[in-house]
Every structure is written in C-alpha cells, then in structure tokens.
Design a protein around this motif. Structure first.
Motif, PDB file in Angstrom:
ATOM      1  N   SER A 451       8.301  -1.735  17.683  1.00 38.29           N
ATOM      2  CA  SER A 451       8.157   0.004  16.991  1.00 38.29           C
ATOM      3  C   SER A 451       8.576   0.043  15.726  1.00 38.29           C
ATOM      4  N   ARG A 452       7.920   0.890  14.910  1.00 38.89           N
ATOM      5  CA  ARG A 452       7.502   0.900  13.573  1.00 38.89           C
ATOM      6  C   ARG A 452       8.813   2.668  13.016  1.00 38.89           C
ATOM      7  N   LEU A 453       8.319   2.402  11.943  1.00 41.06           N
ATOM      8  CA  LEU A 453       8.895   3.844  11.553  1.00 41.06           C
ATOM      9  C   LEU A 453       8.189   3.685  10.622  1.00 41.06           C
ATOM     10  N   VAL A 454       7.423   5.682  10.416  1.00 43.18           N
ATOM     11  CA  VAL A 454       6.941   6.128   9.490  1.00 43.18           C
ATOM     12  C   VAL A 454       8.007   7.144   8.819  1.00 43.18           C
ATOM     13  N   THR A 455       7.851   6.579   7.261  1.00 39.46           N
ATOM     14  CA  THR A 455       9.282   7.896   6.367  1.00 39.46           C
ATOM     15  C   THR A 455       8.088   8.204   5.616  1.00 39.46           C
ATOM     16  N   ASP A 488       0.385  -1.712  12.522  1.00 41.25           N
ATOM     17  CA  ASP A 488       0.700  -2.859  12.593  1.00 41.25           C
ATOM     18  C   ASP A 488       2.638  -3.494  11.538  1.00 41.25           C
ATOM     19  N   ALA A 489       2.523  -2.318  10.746  1.00 38.88           N
ATOM     20  CA  ALA A 489       3.539  -2.269  10.463  1.00 38.88           C
ATOM     21  C   ALA A 489       4.503  -1.129  10.034  1.00 38.88           C
ATOM     22  N   ASP A 490       5.799  -0.932  10.006  1.00 38.50           N
ATOM     23  CA  ASP A 490       5.527   0.154   8.691  1.00 38.50           C
ATOM     24  C   ASP A 490       5.390   0.197   7.635  1.00 38.50           C
ATOM     25  N   VAL A 491       5.273   2.423   8.254  1.00 42.75           N
ATOM     26  CA  VAL A 491       4.236   3.173   7.343  1.00 42.75           C
ATOM     27  C   VAL A 491       5.211   3.402   6.811  1.00 42.75           C
TER      28      VAL A 491
END
Length: 501
Positions: A451-455, A488-491
């Motif tokens: 699961s990823r976080l877009v800030t 693939d990684a947080d944005v």
C-alpha cells in the motif's frame, strides 16, 4: 424532523436475501439527485439489508443506491467504483454524480460510479435525534466551557444529546455503525452482480473503506482512501483534529496579515507594524489574532440575530478545512468589526435544516456505535488540555463527547486492519487540519503490504483526489484505478501553497 423517505423504485427482492440473487431495480432518482451532463445518466434503486447482519432474519432496512454508468466501451469497463463523501453522516446518493464529474476521463470510462446513502443517512432510514441536547439552539451556548459550572453544563448537554438519540433512533441505535455499513456495501456489491468492488472514500469514507477491506478482503478491488481518518477511537481522532485546527488557524492568521512566509504561517512583519493587513485585521499574525478574539468576544457578549460564539466557531471550523474559504472569513471578520454585520460569517446552508439535523444525528450515532466511548473525566481532561494549548480552541469537532453517556456502549472497536486485501492507495494533503496526515501514516500500518501514500506537499486543504486539480495526484490515482497497480514507492506531489491575494 429528518427528511422523509423518497419515491425511490423498490428493489427486486425475488432472491432469498442479500448476496443470493437479489438485484437492484434501477429507475428514476429523487429530485434531490442532480442530473449529470449529457449523454451520461443517473439511475437509482434500493437494496434491502438486515438491520443486524448477525441476525439476518430480523428487521430490514432499504439502502438507497445511485449509479452513473461507465462512459467507455464494453472493453474499457473495469467494474463498479463505490464512492463515499465522508462524515459520518454524509449523503452519497448525489455524490455519484458530483464526484464523477470531477474524475479523470479514463476513470469515468472504466467504471460505473455507485453512490449510496449509508444507513441512518438521507434516504436510507434517516436517524433523528430530535433537539440533540440543545445543539440546534440559536444562539447556542458557548462551546468552550470555562470553569467548573460551565464544564458541568457542557457534560449535561452531552448527556441530553445521548438521551435524545436513544429516544429518537430507538432499536436501531447500536446498529448504525461502520461495521454494519461495511456489510451493507457488500450487499450492494452482490446486488450489482459484481465479484469485487473498487472504492473511493474521502475523510470518514476512508475509515469505512478500511473497515470493508478488513471484513471482506477477498471482495476488495482497487481502493483509494483520500484524506484518511487515523485508526484511533473517535474521541482521540476528534482531539487530534482540534490540535491540527489550532495549527491551521495560526497559518490563517499569518495569511490574513499579508506578507507572511507562506510555508510557516507567520507574518514576518514587525510586531509594531503599522500596516493593517490584507483585510484590515492587522499587519501581523498576533494583531489578526487580537481582531479575531475581539469578534468572538463581542458575539459572546451580544449575539447578533441568533449568531453567537457557537455559530462563530462553526463558521471558523468550516473555513479552516478549505483555503478557498479563507478570504470569505477574513471579509466576514472585517465586516463585523466595521459595522457589526454577521452576514459574511454565516454559512450558506442553514445549520438547523433537515439535512443538517440528519447529518449531526447520524454523525454521533455512528461514532458512538463504533466502539467504547470516552468517560466524562477524559472528555474534560482533553478539553482543559486544549484550552491550555490555546485559550480560544475550536471544539466544534468534538462530536464523540456524547458517547460518554451512550445507552448502547459497544464492547469492541470497528476492525480496520486488512493485511489480506490487495494493496491500497492513500492520498493526503500535507497540512490538512480536518484529517491530519499522521492518520494516513498510522492507518497504512494495518493495510496490505505494498500500500502506498500519495502526498500533496505544501497544501492546506481537506480532500485531494479530483478535488485540488493537481495533475500529479490525479494521474497517479487514475493509473492505479485503471489497471497499473499501486506505485512502486510513495509519491510526493508539489501543491499550490497558500492562496494568492
């Protein structure tokens, strides 16, 4: 009174129950649901669900559902996207239309957008708590209790609110919970004939989405949780929000003073500045704060046309969550100081209208059904701590205080941990005061691996995807929803900063 049930076409209940063949008989929508731009169309129906999913043979409710079909070709269609606007207490029937209009085109082409009024809300057996302990009195009592007598009066109002809800909602009171609503979502999925659902939830909708993923992980498709509520009990969330509002208000004071450092919220002018600032409220954050305090004190001493400190704090609470409302608040403060006019401080929608009354009732009912509430001593301890942090706290969002006196206290909290669902995409504004970003970070710890976080950095508003107009956020989320999977990684996307003069 809560709004009456609409003329919504009944569901086809020829099956033996939710998930066993029942289908929604879609037809015309209530007049309150707006028509989408042509050639799109919206259609509505109902799904019958058990009041208590643990005892499906008992009383049932009809859940109002709306659908805007996907606009793409059959080959582009990916399924259904359930949407929820937040709350608890937010109506979702119209949200399918209004939110869909803002979604990226590739998402509109891929999904039928499904809205629904959660149980207890709008057209789905609306909750009615009557007077709610005087919540709708105008002018309302000062919501910030100072001194023992005021604290006792505050607790008494919370007890009356709980009693009013127990009388008004009756046997449904313990069942208007997030857990039951998450099961309703799965009944909607089954009634639509879908194996899985994609989901977009904003604010409280993230809490609901996490609960669905925890209860139905193998029915969960792509899930976007925008402006996440943290995995805390509701009173703890309310207190964290109140602290974040104080930080945001200080940023607002600096912005109203004009010429401050946009990243820090401080004015940058001398404390002895002769400038009156952008709105005539002062040339420093400290001077603006003094003007703000003067307005609130004046309204507490002498309310104007039913507008007193409680109404003022509600207006401030509303404005702090979206930066596009800051200028209007500044103009309203100036107008009051200049000629005693409160028109610029009043929200457009009346607080005591039918929709607002239902929202406030459903909000407390859901929060108090989601887990054990705080005790009265904890409520007072936290209010005193907020007053020590700032003599003028904004306590409008301390909605779970009434849970201290709730007649049906649940033994367990709503489950939110969902390690076996597909990866989830969280979206957050860096300086959101309504759902502080630490909520997204802590919620993710219980979500599936990957699961990823877009800030959205340097942003100060609540609600991000298909709301802030940011291409980086919208493109990332659209790609996730339409088949590219989680990044693939947080944005980290760069936000707009504070509003320009």
């Amino acid at each position: 009174m809560a709004p009456s049930a609409p003329s919504v076409p009944p569901a086809d209940h020829s099956g033996t129950g939710p998930g066993t063949g029942t289908r929604i008989a879609f037809g015309d929508c209530p007049a309150s649901v707006p028509a989408p731009p042509a050639p799109d169309r919206v259609e509505c129906g109902t799904v019958r669900v058990p009041l208590d999913h643990g005892h499906p043979e008992g009383r049932h409710l009809d859940i109002a559902v709306s659908r805007v079909p996907a606009s793409g070709t059959p080959g582009e269609r990916r399924g259904v996207l359930l949407v929820n606007p937040g709350g608890p207490g937010g109506s979702g029937l119209s949200y399918a239309v209004t939110k869909r209009a803002k979604l990226p085109e590739r998402v509109r082409r891929a999904y039928d957008v499904i809205g629904f009024d959660p149980r207890g809300v709008g057209h789905s057996a609306p909750a009615d708590c009557g007077d709610m302990g005087g919540l709708f009195d105008t002018p309302g009592a000062d919501p910030v209790p100072r001194g023992r007598e005021a604290e006792r009066a505050y607790l008494a109002s919370q007890r009356r609110m709980a009693d009013d809800c127990a009388r008004g909602v009756g046997e449904a009171l313990p069942h208007l919970s997030t857990t039951e609503t998450a099961h309703d979502m799965d009944d909607i999925r089954a009634a639509l004939g879908e194996r899985r659902i994609a989901y977009l939830g904003v604010s409280y909708g993230t809490y609901l989405g996490a609960a669905y993923a925890a209860l139905h992980p193998h029915r969960t498709g792509p899930m976007v949780l925008d402006s996440a509520v943290g995995p805390w009990d509701w009173h703890e969330f309310d207190v964290r929000q109140a602290r974040a509002l104080l930080r945001q208000r200080q940023t607002l004071f600096g912005w109203l003073a004009e010429g401050g450092d946009e990243g820090s919220g401080h004015s940058g002018r001398s404390a002895h500045s002769a400038h009156s600032g952008r709105f005539g409220l002062g040339g420093t954050a400290e001077e603006v704060r003094a003007s703000y305090a003067k307005v609130r004190a004046g309204l507490a001493a002498r309310p104007v046309d039913g507008f007193g400190p409680a109404e003022f704090d509600r207006a401030v609470y509303r404005a702090l969550g979206r930066t596009e409302r800051w200028a209007g608040l500044g103009e309203g403060l100036r107008a009051y100081l200049r000629d005693g006019d409160v028109a610029g401080l009043r929200p457009e929608d009346p607080f005591d209208g039918p929709e607002s009354r239902n929202y406030e009732a459903a909000n407390r009912t859901v929060k108090c059904a989601d887990g054990p509430g705080p005790g009265p001593s904890r409520v007072l301890r936290d209010i005193r701590a907020l007053r020590r942090a700032d003599p003028l706290p904004v306590l409008t969002g301390l909605e779970a205080s009434a849970c201290a006196y709730w007649s049906h206290t649940p033994a367990h909290r709503t489950p939110l941990s969902a390690p076996h669902a597909p990866p989830v995409l969280l979206v957050a504004s860096e300086h959101d005061p309504v759902t502080p970003i630490e909520g997204a970070r802590e919620l993710r710890a219980g979500l599936p691996p990957g699961s990823r976080l877009v800030t959205l950095r340097n942003d100060y508003s609540h609600g991000v995807f298909a709301s802030r107009g940011d291409d980086c956020v919208d493109g990332t989320v659209a790609a996730y929803l339409t088949g590219d999977g989680a990044p693939d990684a947080d944005v980290r996307c760069e936000g707009p900063g504070l509003p320009r003069p």
